[in-house]
Design an enzyme around this catalytic site. Sequence first.
Site, mmCIF file in Angstrom:
data_model
loop_
_atom_site.group_PDB
_atom_site.id
_atom_site.type_symbol
_atom_site.label_atom_id
_atom_site.label_comp_id
_atom_site.label_asym_id
_atom_site.label_seq_id
_atom_site.Cartn_x
_atom_site.Cartn_y
_atom_site.Cartn_z
ATOM 1 N N ASP A 204 -11.461 2.942 4.124
ATOM 2 C CA ASP A 204 -11.921 1.547 4.027
ATOM 3 C C ASP A 204 -13.433 1.477 3.820
ATOM 4 O O ASP A 204 -13.961 0.443 3.385
ATOM 5 C CB ASP A 204 -11.602 0.795 5.331
ATOM 6 C CG ASP A 204 -10.315 -0.012 5.247
ATOM 7 O OD1 ASP A 204 -10.013 -0.530 4.155
ATOM 8 O OD2 ASP A 204 -9.633 -0.131 6.278
ATOM 9 N N GLN B 137 -5.020 -1.397 9.597
ATOM 10 C CA GLN B 137 -4.975 -2.738 9.018
ATOM 11 C C GLN B 137 -5.631 -3.758 9.959
ATOM 12 O O GLN B 137 -5.334 -3.797 11.155
ATOM 13 C CB GLN B 137 -3.507 -3.131 8.747
ATOM 14 C CG GLN B 137 -3.309 -4.473 8.075
ATOM 15 C CD GLN B 137 -3.834 -4.512 6.643
ATOM 16 O OE1 GLN B 137 -3.821 -3.517 5.932
ATOM 17 N NE2 GLN B 137 -4.294 -5.664 6.222
ATOM 18 N N LYS C 233 0.832 -1.205 0.000
ATOM 19 C CA LYS C 233 0.000 0.000 0.000
ATOM 20 C C LYS C 233 0.865 1.252 0.000
ATOM 21 O O LYS C 233 0.614 2.182 -0.755
ATOM 22 C CB LYS C 233 -0.917 0.023 1.234
ATOM 23 C CG LYS C 233 -2.130 -0.872 1.104
ATOM 24 C CD LYS C 233 -2.932 -0.916 2.401
ATOM 25 C CE LYS C 233 -3.688 -2.220 2.479
ATOM 26 N NZ LYS C 233 -4.335 -2.483 3.755
HETATM 27 N N1 GUN Z 1 -7.299 -6.682 6.055
HETATM 28 C C1 GUN Z 1 -7.668 -7.431 4.991
HETATM 29 N N2 GUN Z 1 -8.341 -6.676 4.100
HETATM 30 C C2 GUN Z 1 -8.405 -5.435 4.626
HETATM 31 C C3 GUN Z 1 -8.970 -4.215 4.174
HETATM 32 O O1 GUN Z 1 -9.570 -4.105 3.093
HETATM 33 N N3 GUN Z 1 -8.817 -3.155 5.004
HETATM 34 C C4 GUN Z 1 -8.183 -3.234 6.191
HETATM 35 N N4 GUN Z 1 -8.104 -2.144 6.946
HETATM 36 N N5 GUN Z 1 -7.642 -4.349 6.646
HETATM 37 C C5 GUN Z 1 -7.760 -5.443 5.856
#
Ligand code: GUN
Length: 292
Positions: free
Chosen positions: A116, A93, A49
């Site tokens: 998100d 996350q 990311k």
């Molecule tokens: N962990 C797995 N997928 C995601 C996501 O789309 N967002 C976040 N914040 N954590 C994740």
Amino acid sequence: IDGKATAQQLRDNIAAAIDTLKQQHNLQPGLAVVLVGEDPASQVYVRNKGRKTLEVGMNSLEFKLPAETSEAELLTKIAELNGDPSVNGILVQLPLPDHINETAIIEAIAPEKDVDGFHAVNSGKLMNGEQGALVPCTPQGCVMLAKQHLGDNLSGKHAVVIGRSNIVGKPVSMLLLQESCTVTVCHSRTRNLAEICRQADIIVAAVGRPLMVKRDWVKPGATVIDVGINRIDAEDGKTRLVGDVDYHEAAEVAAGITPVPGGVGPMTIACLLRNTLVASCLQNGVELPDSV
Ligand code: GUN
């Protein structure tokens, strides 16, 4: 259906939009990613990311906190990021360590920075079809890939969603409903799952069961979007990544199908960058460029 190429195209459009934002409004969107603990898969996601955020010309902030971080300490960090005008998007996350309440953390993020799209304000707006919602990234990517294959008009198509999670199943169902699909949501207690899937024009598989969707679950000519990422043992003693769909079987009957890897996965990060751009535009009263 090539998610890698589609995601690259979207990131190129985002990069161009950010150039314009910098030149015309002197704005550079910023994304803050918070990782608690040392989960290896999460570390890989967070690193990717950060790299992709910089590549499109955004500012990337990463906060790695130890696994022992208390819920109160994490809430303090979020309050700080909520109040920082250089931060337009905040992503914590998941999964979080067991001693931290995930819902409490998600609800502490300012809704306008919740890239998100997990905050109740954003899921509520999505449900009500309101403008200005930040929409969860993976569901956005699924609909973009379905449209890439079928064209922009999905009206009247029967979409069968397998899975009812807050991250994928529920929000993708809402998006497909907004596109005027007839939506059937299936899950672990659904009876006659194969029979229901066979009626689908579009299958979205998001259950986390490796290779579950077989050839005879797919109507000839259907479009299959595979959200699953499962690591299974391979013959050679190594492991390999597979989706929730048995790709080789389903590909024989489907008109379009996303591979794993290289399908939905790359779209998720591209949509996260898109959400950060959207959030930045909304926060600054700037119109979002048409190309994204
Ligand atoms: N962990 C797995 N997928 C995601 C996501 O789309 N967002 C976040 N914040 N954590 C994740």
